[in-house]
Write a protein that holds these residues in place. Structure first.
Motif, short mmCIF file in Angstrom:
data_model
loop_
_atom_site.label_atom_id
_atom_site.label_comp_id
_atom_site.label_asym_id
_atom_site.label_seq_id
_atom_site.Cartn_x
_atom_site.Cartn_y
_atom_site.Cartn_z
N UNK A 29 0.84 -1.20 0.00
CA UNK A 29 0.00 0.00 0.00
C UNK A 29 0.87 1.24 0.00
N UNK A 30 0.24 2.39 -0.25
CA UNK A 30 0.97 3.65 -0.20
C UNK A 30 1.59 3.87 1.17
N UNK A 31 0.85 3.51 2.21
CA UNK A 31 1.36 3.69 3.56
C UNK A 31 2.63 2.87 3.77
N UNK A 76 8.73 2.73 3.96
CA UNK A 76 9.91 1.98 3.54
C UNK A 76 10.94 2.84 2.83
N UNK A 77 10.56 4.00 2.31
CA UNK A 77 11.45 4.84 1.52
C UNK A 77 11.68 6.15 2.26
N UNK A 132 1.52 12.13 -1.74
CA UNK A 132 0.70 11.55 -2.81
C UNK A 132 1.11 12.06 -4.18
N UNK A 133 1.38 13.37 -4.29
CA UNK A 133 1.80 13.93 -5.57
C UNK A 133 3.16 13.35 -5.99
N UNK A 134 4.07 13.23 -5.03
CA UNK A 134 5.40 12.69 -5.31
C UNK A 134 5.31 11.23 -5.75
N UNK A 135 4.51 10.46 -5.05
CA UNK A 135 4.39 9.04 -5.36
C UNK A 135 3.76 8.83 -6.74
N UNK A 136 2.73 9.57 -7.07
CA UNK A 136 2.07 9.41 -8.37
C UNK A 136 3.01 9.78 -9.50
N UNK A 137 3.80 10.87 -9.31
CA UNK A 137 4.78 11.24 -10.34
C UNK A 137 5.83 10.15 -10.52
N UNK A 138 6.31 9.62 -9.38
CA UNK A 138 7.34 8.58 -9.46
C UNK A 138 6.80 7.32 -10.13
N UNK A 193 -8.23 -1.82 0.26
CA UNK A 193 -7.05 -0.97 0.16
C UNK A 193 -6.30 -1.29 -1.13
N UNK A 194 -5.82 -0.24 -1.80
CA UNK A 194 -5.10 -0.38 -3.06
C UNK A 194 -3.62 -0.67 -2.78
N UNK A 195 -3.07 -1.66 -3.48
CA UNK A 195 -1.67 -1.99 -3.34
C UNK A 195 -0.97 -2.03 -4.70
N UNK A 196 0.36 -1.99 -4.66
CA UNK A 196 1.14 -1.94 -5.89
C UNK A 196 2.28 -2.95 -5.81
#
Length: 317
Positions: free
Chosen positions: A24-26, A31-32, A45-51, A71-74
């Motif tokens: 998840x985003x959280x 982790x980073x 959120x803006x930084x993560x979406x751009x990355x 919950x959305x995961x990647x």
């Protein structure tokens, strides 16, 4: 900023490739380190979406998975991000091995060796060797000029360059603004072909005559890049390789063996001199100057004048 972003993208890619389940985003934020330093949730959120978009543009396949709790995961599955198997026949493998070894004296030696090792790991036969099985000769491309690497990068990135260039008949170098097209090796020397902005035409430059540093310019090319750049043909014509006329010279006995090899006729004059008839083309005057007092031009008159002018320029320098 560029280094920080590259490091952040690398860390995100490693996290997505290294996980066995969607993160998840959280979890990614925890982790980073760069995400932990984000000032607010909106900033993160803006930084993560751009990355995430940048990684996808670079070719990384990132899946978006909705968990049982909504919950959305990647994640980036390794199977989806592997290149297809490399299959090479004996001729293709030999050609790649030959290319890697040819560059072993150049600045690209490390990259070439690393690429060859990766190909062997992917299945390139260990027993394929273009030298041991076919020839005792080992071709190499020597690169000693400091200008080679910056010009190679400028050709790749299509960036104009500025450098000091000393012509064969000039005592002092002069600045040249060039849009570089291609580099090519001909008879042991490297040449650059490109568009000379100051002269508004295509020119070829010998790298050994470039003095000082090669400086890049941020502007774009102003002239179209030809589909085929004939560096060798241009240099050969300038060196008299495509000559359709003849010149008559006197050459000191026991000297000028390259000239003797090109001569179509040789006659002994006595007193330690020979008379040679050699092909005459553009650039012959610069070549004859290299032999200094061992050569005297007899015909044609314009060639004699050009050689004398070059010798005077050298004497003044």
């Amino acid at each position: 900023m560029a280094i920080a972003k590259a490091e952040r993208l690398m860390n995100l890619a490693l996290c997505l490739l290294g996980t066995r389940r969607p993160l998840s985003k959280r979890e990614l934020r925890d982790s980073i380190e760069a995400y932990l330093e984000a000032g607010s949730d909106d900033s993160f959120n803006r930084m993560f979406e751009r990355d995430k978009d940048d990684l996808r543009e670079l070719g990384l396949v990132i899946e978006t998975v909705e968990g049982l709790d909504g919950e959305i995961g990647y994640l980036a599955r390794r199977d989806s991000n592997r290149l297809p198997p490399i299959t090479l026949d004996a001729e293709e493998a030999a050609a790649l091995g030959l290319a890697a070894k040819v560059w072993q004296q150049a600045r690209l030696a490390g990259a070439a060796s690393g690429a060859l090792q990766k190909l062997r790991a992917a299945g390139l036969p260990e027993d394929v060797d273009p030298y041991e099985a076919h020839s005792a000769l080992e071709p190499r491309i020597p690169v000693h000029e400091a200008a080679f690497e910056p010009l190679m990068l400028a050709c790749r990135d299509r960036r104009p360059v500025l450098f000091e260039y000393r012509k064969a008949n000039a005592a002092q170098p002069e600045p040249r603004h060039v849009e570089p097209w291609a580099l090519e090796c001909w008879r042991g020397h490297w040449y650059l072909a490109g568009f000379d902005r100051d002269r508004g035409a295509e020119r070829v430059f010998r790298l050994s005559r470039i003095t000082g540093k090669v400086r890049s310019r941020g502007a774009r090319f102003t002239a179209p890049v030809p589909d085929v750049v004939t560096v060798r043909e241009t240099v050969a014509s300038w060196a008299g390789e495509t000559a359709d006329r003849s010149a008559l010279i006197r050459l000191r006995a026991g000297a000028g063996y390259p000239l003797r090899a090109k001569a179509t006729a040789v006659r002994e004059l006595g007193d330690g001199w020979d008379e040679l008839e050699i092909p005459y083309g553009h650039g012959l005057d610069a070549w004859l100057v290299e032999f200094g007092p061992d050569v005297v031009v007899l015909e044609p008159a314009e060639l004699r004048v050009d050689v004398v002018d070059r010798l005077r320029a050298v004497a003044k320098g």
